[in-house]
Design an enzyme around this catalytic site. Sequence first.
Site, PDB file in Angstrom:
ATOM      1  N   HIS A  28      45.515  11.015   5.991  1.00  0.00           N
ATOM      2  CA  HIS A  28      43.858  10.933   6.380  1.00  0.00           C
ATOM      3  C   HIS A  28      43.865  11.578   8.181  1.00  0.00           C
ATOM      4  O   HIS A  28      43.104  11.647   8.911  1.00  0.00           O
ATOM      5  CB  HIS A  28      43.934   9.332   6.485  1.00  0.00           C
ATOM      6  CG  HIS A  28      43.974   8.265   5.702  1.00  0.00           C
ATOM      7  ND1 HIS A  28      44.873   8.150   4.692  1.00  0.00           N
ATOM      8  CD2 HIS A  28      42.561   8.700   4.282  1.00  0.00           C
ATOM      9  CE1 HIS A  28      44.538   7.635   3.131  1.00  0.00           C
ATOM     10  NE2 HIS A  28      43.424   7.842   3.094  1.00  0.00           N
ATOM     11  N   LYS A 140      43.608  16.915  -1.409  1.00  0.00           N
ATOM     12  CA  LYS A 140      43.862  15.851  -2.460  1.00  0.00           C
ATOM     13  C   LYS A 140      42.794  15.879  -3.608  1.00  0.00           C
ATOM     14  O   LYS A 140      43.678  15.680  -4.939  1.00  0.00           O
ATOM     15  CB  LYS A 140      44.254  14.867  -1.590  1.00  0.00           C
ATOM     16  CG  LYS A 140      44.837  13.623  -2.512  1.00  0.00           C
ATOM     17  CD  LYS A 140      46.183  14.255  -2.853  1.00  0.00           C
ATOM     18  CE  LYS A 140      46.820  12.957  -4.053  1.00  0.00           C
ATOM     19  NZ  LYS A 140      46.492  11.621  -3.900  1.00  0.00           N
TER      20      LYS A 140
HETATM   21  P1  AMP Z   1      40.831   7.688  -0.049  1.00  0.00           P
HETATM   22  O1  AMP Z   1      41.257   6.772   1.429  1.00  0.00           O
HETATM   23  O2  AMP Z   1      42.464   8.091  -0.612  1.00  0.00           O
HETATM   24  O3  AMP Z   1      39.868   7.867  -0.213  1.00  0.00           O
HETATM   25  O4  AMP Z   1      41.005   9.250   0.626  1.00  0.00           O
HETATM   26  C1  AMP Z   1      40.018   9.365   2.166  1.00  0.00           C
HETATM   27  C2  AMP Z   1      40.513  11.264   2.037  1.00  0.00           C
HETATM   28  O5  AMP Z   1      42.029  11.773   2.390  1.00  0.00           O
HETATM   29  C3  AMP Z   1      40.128  11.696   1.357  1.00  0.00           C
HETATM   30  O6  AMP Z   1      39.006  13.257   1.432  1.00  0.00           O
HETATM   31  C4  AMP Z   1      41.342  12.128   0.618  1.00  0.00           C
HETATM   32  O7  AMP Z   1      41.051  13.475  -0.016  1.00  0.00           O
HETATM   33  C5  AMP Z   1      42.179  12.776   1.387  1.00  0.00           C
HETATM   34  N1  AMP Z   1      43.307  12.333   1.607  1.00  0.00           N
HETATM   35  C6  AMP Z   1      43.998  11.664   0.682  1.00  0.00           C
HETATM   36  N2  AMP Z   1      45.280  12.039   0.511  1.00  0.00           N
HETATM   37  C7  AMP Z   1      45.529  13.417   1.684  1.00  0.00           C
HETATM   38  C8  AMP Z   1      47.021  14.634   1.451  1.00  0.00           C
HETATM   39  N3  AMP Z   1      47.714  13.272   0.827  1.00  0.00           N
HETATM   40  N4  AMP Z   1      46.006  15.282   2.080  1.00  0.00           N
HETATM   41  C9  AMP Z   1      44.720  15.870   3.026  1.00  0.00           C
HETATM   42  N5  AMP Z   1      44.189  14.512   2.231  1.00  0.00           N
HETATM   43  C10 AMP Z   1      44.187  13.557   1.983  1.00  0.00           C
END
Ligand code: AMP
Length: 275
Positions: A28, A140
């Site tokens: 994030h 991801k």
């Molecule tokens: P989430 O809170 O899991 O919905 O993720 C929010 C954003 O962060 C989304 O666009 C995900 O693809 C991105 N994200 C989550 N984990 C990773 C990671 N390990 N590397 C890069 N982006 C990430």
Amino acid sequence: MKRVCREEARAGKTIGLVPTMGYWHEGHLSLIRAARKRCQVLVVSVFVNPTQFGPQEDYRQYPRDLSRDIRSAKAEGVDYLFHPSVEEMYPQGFKTEVEVRELRDKLCGRSRPGHFKGVATVVLKLFSIIRPDVAFFGQKDAQQAVIIKRMIDDLDLDVELVIMPIVREEDGLAMSSRNLYLHPEERRAATILYKSLQKARELVLGGERRASVIISHMKQMIEEEPLARIDYISLTNAENLQEVDIIEDKVLIALAVFIGKTRLIDNLLLDVSGA
Ligand code: AMP
């Protein structure tokens, strides 16, 4: 949030949005930092969106720690943290949903029916409320990125999409809020996703182009890990998510694997054109 964003836009400022479900990790933060550099006004949303979770999924237990996210937001120079309630986002009588046909049914869509409808709908709502010039997502969630891109094009939204690379732990495990669910033994076993992707990369670099051969190598590796159970392994065209038999140009190698009860995803983008 709408009033504030309209005022910022009227002042001619570039608005960046990073949509998240909170419980931030370095993945994030990489999005937040990229957005901070690029945009004059940075909005980060924290919303665990109930409509993208299936009835048997982890909506209730999904990790939340708003105070910690607020501290990080301050440290990273976030201008606005948008944390709406479920009732505000989906008031009584809510009826409209966004379906990105075909793309929603592939890869993760097969075992998570309705998931991408929930994602597309909430992201369109966030875009409507904040009206960002640029929105930042992570590689991801490769299928999510493809679907949001399609929605932006199809609905003529004035949002530029920036997709940031996957941030990993030292042993290669892709960072995810769900890694918290893993017991120490499972945490160790979870590295099998990345290891199998490395194997796939090795095979492709060695000249292998047959998807079936790459998949069977990955499958065999993962099956040797007793705590792992494969949901899917798929080689697809990186843009339309159609499965490929023979790799050409850009291929997305994507997989979902249960480690114990926790479903983890990972992927690798490879471009073999001119290789
Ligand atoms: P989430 O809170 O899991 O919905 O993720 C929010 C954003 O962060 C989304 O666009 C995900 O693809 C991105 N994200 C989550 N984990 C990773 C990671 N390990 N590397 C890069 N982006 C990430």
